[in-house]
Scaffold this motif. Structure first.
Motif, PDB file in Angstrom:
ATOM      1  N   ARG A  33      63.094  51.061  40.645  1.00 60.05           N
ATOM      2  CA  ARG A  33      61.759  50.625  41.039  1.00 60.05           C
ATOM      3  C   ARG A  33      61.696  49.096  40.997  1.00 60.05           C
ATOM      4  NH1 ARG A  33      58.709  53.584  36.308  1.00 60.05           N
ATOM      5  NH2 ARG A  33      60.577  52.719  35.289  1.00 60.05           N
ATOM      6  N   PRO A  34      60.758  48.491  41.721  1.00 61.21           N
ATOM      7  CA  PRO A  34      60.596  47.037  41.607  1.00 61.21           C
ATOM      8  C   PRO A  34      60.350  46.644  40.156  1.00 61.21           C
ATOM      9  CG  PRO A  34      59.331  47.860  43.473  1.00 61.21           C
ATOM     10  CD  PRO A  34      59.839  49.064  42.729  1.00 61.21           C
ATOM     11  N   GLU A  74      56.883  41.199  41.056  1.00 64.45           N
ATOM     12  CA  GLU A  74      57.911  42.010  41.696  1.00 64.45           C
ATOM     13  C   GLU A  74      57.336  43.316  42.242  1.00 64.45           C
ATOM     14  OE1 GLU A  74      61.643  42.507  39.787  1.00 64.45           O
ATOM     15  OE2 GLU A  74      61.748  40.418  39.084  1.00 64.45           O
ATOM     16  N   GLN A  75      56.343  43.855  41.568  1.00 62.40           N
ATOM     17  CA  GLN A  75      55.711  45.076  42.065  1.00 62.40           C
ATOM     18  C   GLN A  75      54.955  44.810  43.360  1.00 62.40           C
ATOM     19  OE1 GLN A  75      53.534  46.029  38.459  1.00 62.40           O
ATOM     20  NE2 GLN A  75      54.894  47.734  38.005  1.00 62.40           N
ATOM     21  N   GLY A  78      57.678  44.106  46.005  1.00 60.71           N
ATOM     22  CA  GLY A  78      58.423  45.337  46.246  1.00 60.71           C
ATOM     23  C   GLY A  78      57.641  46.327  47.084  1.00 60.71           C
ATOM     24  N   GLU A  82      58.816  47.841  50.678  1.00 61.90           N
ATOM     25  CA  GLU A  82      58.954  49.285  50.886  1.00 61.90           C
ATOM     26  C   GLU A  82      58.249  49.735  52.167  1.00 61.90           C
ATOM     27  OE1 GLU A  82      60.735  51.478  49.476  1.00 61.90           O
ATOM     28  OE2 GLU A  82      61.398  50.502  47.615  1.00 61.90           O
ATOM     29  N   HIS A  93      66.160  47.426  44.738  1.00 61.15           N
ATOM     30  CA  HIS A  93      65.476  46.577  43.764  1.00 61.15           C
ATOM     31  C   HIS A  93      66.297  46.391  42.488  1.00 61.15           C
ATOM     32  CE1 HIS A  93      61.820  47.102  46.175  1.00 61.15           C
ATOM     33  NE2 HIS A  93      61.994  48.405  46.106  1.00 61.15           N
ATOM     34  N   SER A 107      65.973  40.394  42.526  1.00 60.73           N
ATOM     35  CA  SER A 107      64.741  41.186  42.467  1.00 60.73           C
ATOM     36  C   SER A 107      64.698  42.233  43.561  1.00 60.73           C
ATOM     37  CB  SER A 107      63.518  40.272  42.580  1.00 60.73           C
ATOM     38  OG  SER A 107      63.485  39.342  41.527  1.00 60.73           O
ATOM     39  N   HIS A 108      65.033  41.819  44.796  1.00 58.99           N
ATOM     40  CA  HIS A 108      64.986  42.738  45.927  1.00 58.99           C
ATOM     41  C   HIS A 108      66.063  42.333  46.940  1.00 58.99           C
ATOM     42  CE1 HIS A 108      60.845  43.197  44.363  1.00 58.99           C
ATOM     43  NE2 HIS A 108      60.776  41.873  44.486  1.00 58.99           N
TER      44      HIS A 108
END
Length: 232
Positions: A33-34, A74-75, A78, A82, A93, A107-108
């Motif tokens: 996950r992020p 990051e969420q 992210g 997505e 991620h 991070s991504h």
């Protein structure tokens, strides 16, 4: 010697790389996950709620607060990335790079028709930011943040690891996403790092003409393998 089966195809005719079928679950980064690494740090932190409150009252800045800000950033980024997967893009991620500081994490990693991008998320506390050739200066902060240099370095390491794993040159472009600033300025001399605001991330999905879908699948298969990054 056991031969691998012929590559299967999805419902829309895109082939699955056989290596993906043989990837052990513990080595598969696709479920990340992020902010996965930041979540792990927070979960492992031994500083309780009372300790955090006391530190803030004493004017200290607990590292956990910084982790939470970065996790939130990051969420946000992210989630935007997505959204691009419906258009033929893939994203991995929280890729940990070996032998470096705790911040040595991609991070991504965005892979798609427009190429491969190493995307770094940088929270700015809703303050004006000035982006230079190697660092970001945020109004109200004493020291510049070396995140531009880190983004460039991470992209170079990603290109090396992916090129070795794929068997062909994989160019990885660095992207720095500023999360939260009401305004920012980018130095005219900064040409190799793309700087975006969080609301501009979706624009990456409009890029194309760089990679064939089969190449996207191949690079994604290699990128999601944790062992590929051990030599980055």
């Amino acid at each position: 010697m056991c031969e691998r089966p012929e590559a299967k195809r999805s419902a829309i005719g895109r082939p699955y790389d056989p290596e993906r079928l043989f990837l052990p679950p513990d080595d598969d980064l696709a479920p990340n996950r992020p902010g996965e690494t930041l979540r792990a740090r927070l979960d492992a932190s031994r500083t309780g709620r009372a300790g955090l409150v006391l530190a803030r009252l004493l004017g200290r800045r607990p590292v956990e607060d910084s982790w939470r800000r970065r996790l939130a950033a990051e969420q946000v980024v992210g989630a935007e990335l997505e959204e691009l997967t419906a258009g033929g893009w893939e994203v991995v991620h929280s890729i940990v790079l070996p032998g470096g500081p705790a911040s040595a994490v991609i991070s991504h990693l965005l892979i798609g028709p427009g190429g491969v991008f190493c995307v770094a998320s940088e929270p700015t506390r809703r303050a004006h930011a000035e982006v230079g050739d190697s660092a970001v200066r945020v109004v109200g902060e004493r020291h510049p943040r070396p995140c531009v240099r880190r983004a460039r370095h991470s992209a170079a390491r990603a290109s090396l690891a992916l090129s070795r794993g794929c068997g062909f040159l994989v160019r990885v472009l660095p992207v720095l996403v500023l999360v939260g600033p009401p305004s920012w300025e980018v130095a005219a001399s900064l040409e190799d790092v793309r700087v975006l605001g969080e609301r501009e991330v979706a624009g990456l999905g409009a890029l194309g003409g760089a990679l064939h879908p089969h190449r996207v699948d191949r690079i994604h298969t290699v990128a999601r393998n944790r062992r590929v990054w051990l030599g980055a």
